[in-house]
Design an enzyme around this catalytic site. Structure first.
Site, PDB file in Angstrom:
ATOM      1  N   ASP A 181     -11.179   1.902   3.034  1.00  0.00           N
ATOM      2  CA  ASP A 181     -11.395   0.449   2.931  1.00  0.00           C
ATOM      3  C   ASP A 181     -12.870   0.133   2.672  1.00  0.00           C
ATOM      4  OD1 ASP A 181      -9.142  -1.188   3.064  1.00  0.00           O
ATOM      5  OD2 ASP A 181      -8.979  -1.023   5.248  1.00  0.00           O
TER       6      ASP A 181
ATOM      7  N   GLN B  68      -4.998  -1.989   9.323  1.00  0.00           N
ATOM      8  CA  GLN B  68      -4.797  -3.300   8.697  1.00  0.00           C
ATOM      9  C   GLN B  68      -5.352  -4.403   9.592  1.00  0.00           C
ATOM     10  OE1 GLN B  68      -3.722  -3.625   5.596  1.00  0.00           O
ATOM     11  NE2 GLN B  68      -3.783  -5.844   5.596  1.00  0.00           N
TER      12      GLN B  68
ATOM     13  N   LYS C 140       0.840  -1.205   0.000  1.00  0.00           N
ATOM     14  CA  LYS C 140       0.000   0.000   0.000  1.00  0.00           C
ATOM     15  C   LYS C 140       0.875   1.255   0.000  1.00  0.00           C
ATOM     16  CE  LYS C 140      -3.759  -2.582   2.048  1.00  0.00           C
ATOM     17  NZ  LYS C 140      -4.617  -2.941   3.176  1.00  0.00           N
TER      18      LYS C 140
HETATM   19  N1  GUN Z   1      -6.586  -7.386   5.698  1.00  0.00           N
HETATM   20  C1  GUN Z   1      -6.769  -8.123   4.577  1.00  0.00           C
HETATM   21  N2  GUN Z   1      -7.308  -7.360   3.609  1.00  0.00           N
HETATM   22  C2  GUN Z   1      -7.468  -6.128   4.118  1.00  0.00           C
HETATM   23  C3  GUN Z   1      -7.977  -4.892   3.599  1.00  0.00           C
HETATM   24  O1  GUN Z   1      -8.408  -4.779   2.459  1.00  0.00           O
HETATM   25  N3  GUN Z   1      -7.944  -3.831   4.453  1.00  0.00           N
HETATM   26  C4  GUN Z   1      -7.501  -3.933   5.722  1.00  0.00           C
HETATM   27  N4  GUN Z   1      -7.536  -2.840   6.480  1.00  0.00           N
HETATM   28  N5  GUN Z   1      -7.032  -5.043   6.240  1.00  0.00           N
HETATM   29  C5  GUN Z   1      -7.011  -6.142   5.434  1.00  0.00           C
END
Ligand code: GUN
Length: 288
Positions: free
Chosen positions: A120, A97, A53
């Site tokens: 998200d 996350q 990211k």
């Molecule tokens: N853990 C696995 N996929 C994601 C996601 O798309 N966003 C977040 N915040 N955590 C994750």
């Protein structure tokens, strides 16, 4: 002969479009998009995702801030950090996350992220607005799947779509999006309790496989000419690779692909589209 839906290429095109938008913003002298990510502990998978990211942000010219907290952090401390970042006017997007340690309620943390910064698309306000067809942040994988289908001009109007899996992150939201006005697919959601699952999937013009069970979709479940979107990304042991593992999708690709009109590979299908969708949401948060 089937054709590949190339998510890697499509995502690269979209990153180019985002980078163009950032250059325009720079010319106009406006503040550039800024994503903040909170990473709790040091789970291997989460470390990799968050590193991607941050790298993706850099590549398109966004700012990013990574906030690390130890796995011993209390729910109160994490909530206080979320609230502090909600109020920070230079941050456009905020993600925490997942997964979080067992002593912290993921639901509670998500509900305390400002819906306006929830890139998200996990906050119940965004989930609800999406379901109601109102402007919202749509979570990255469902948004990426829809964008991929649109960019490949896959006919969706009236198409029989079968979504395999009903998770909050993929199956459920993508089923809602596909049936929305303007997309207009006919959608069936199948899951572990579905009777006649094979027969139902075999009716599909478009199969969205999002169960997390490697190779679950076999050739006997697929109609000739179907479009297959494989959301699975399970790590399976692969001694021949440097890492010792490789990603395997939910589709038995070798046997299913020859039946398809279009199919996504794993890796290089939905995964890159998920990554770029977070960038699109962050740009949208900034332009709001
Ligand atoms: N853990 C696995 N996929 C994601 C996601 O798309 N966003 C977040 N915040 N955590 C994750």
């Amino acid at each position: 002969m089937y054709q590949l839906i190339d998510g890697k290429l499509t995502a690269a095109e979209i990153r180019g479009e985002i980078a163009d938008a950032v250059r325009e913003m720079q010319k106009r002298g406006v503040r550039l998009p800024h994503l903040a990510a909170i990473l709790v502990g040091n789970d291997g998978g989460s470390e990799t995702y968050v590193a991607h990211k941050v790298k993706d942000c850099e590549e398109v010219g966004f700012r990013s801030t990574l906030i690390r907290m130890p796995s011993s952090v209390s729910e109160q401390e994490l909530l206080a950090k979320v609230r502090e970042l909600n109020e920070d006017p230079v941050l456009d997007g905020l993600i925490v996350q997942l997964p979080l340690p067992d002593h912290i309620s993921e639901d509670k943390i998500i509900e305390n992220i400002s819906p306006l910064k929830d890139v998200d698309g996990f906050h119940p306000v965004n989930v609800g607005r999406m379901a109601a067809g109102l402007p919202s942040f749509v979570s990255a994988t469902p948004a990426g799947i829809i964008e991929l289908l649109k960019r490949y001009n896959i006919p969706l109007n009236g198409a029989e779509c079968v979504v395999v899996g009903r998770s909050n992150i993929v199956g459920r939201p993508v089923s809602i999006l596909l049936s929305q006005k303007g997309i207009d697919a006919t959608v069936t959601v199948v899951h572990s309790r579905t009777r006649n699952i094979k027969e139902t999937i075999r009716r599909a013009d478009i199969i969205i496989a999002a169960i997390g069970s490697p190779g679950f979709i076999t050739a006997d479940m697929v109609k000739v000419g179907a479009v297959v979107i494989d959301v699975g990304t399970t790590r399976v042991p692969a001694p021949e690779t440097k890492a010792g593992w490789k990603l395997k999708g939910d589709v038995d690709f070798d046997n299913v692909a020859p039946l398809c009109s279009w199919i996504t590979p794993v890796p290089g299908g939905v995964g890159p589209m998920t990554r770029v969708s977070l960038l699109l949401n962050t740009l949208k948060a900034c332009n709001r």
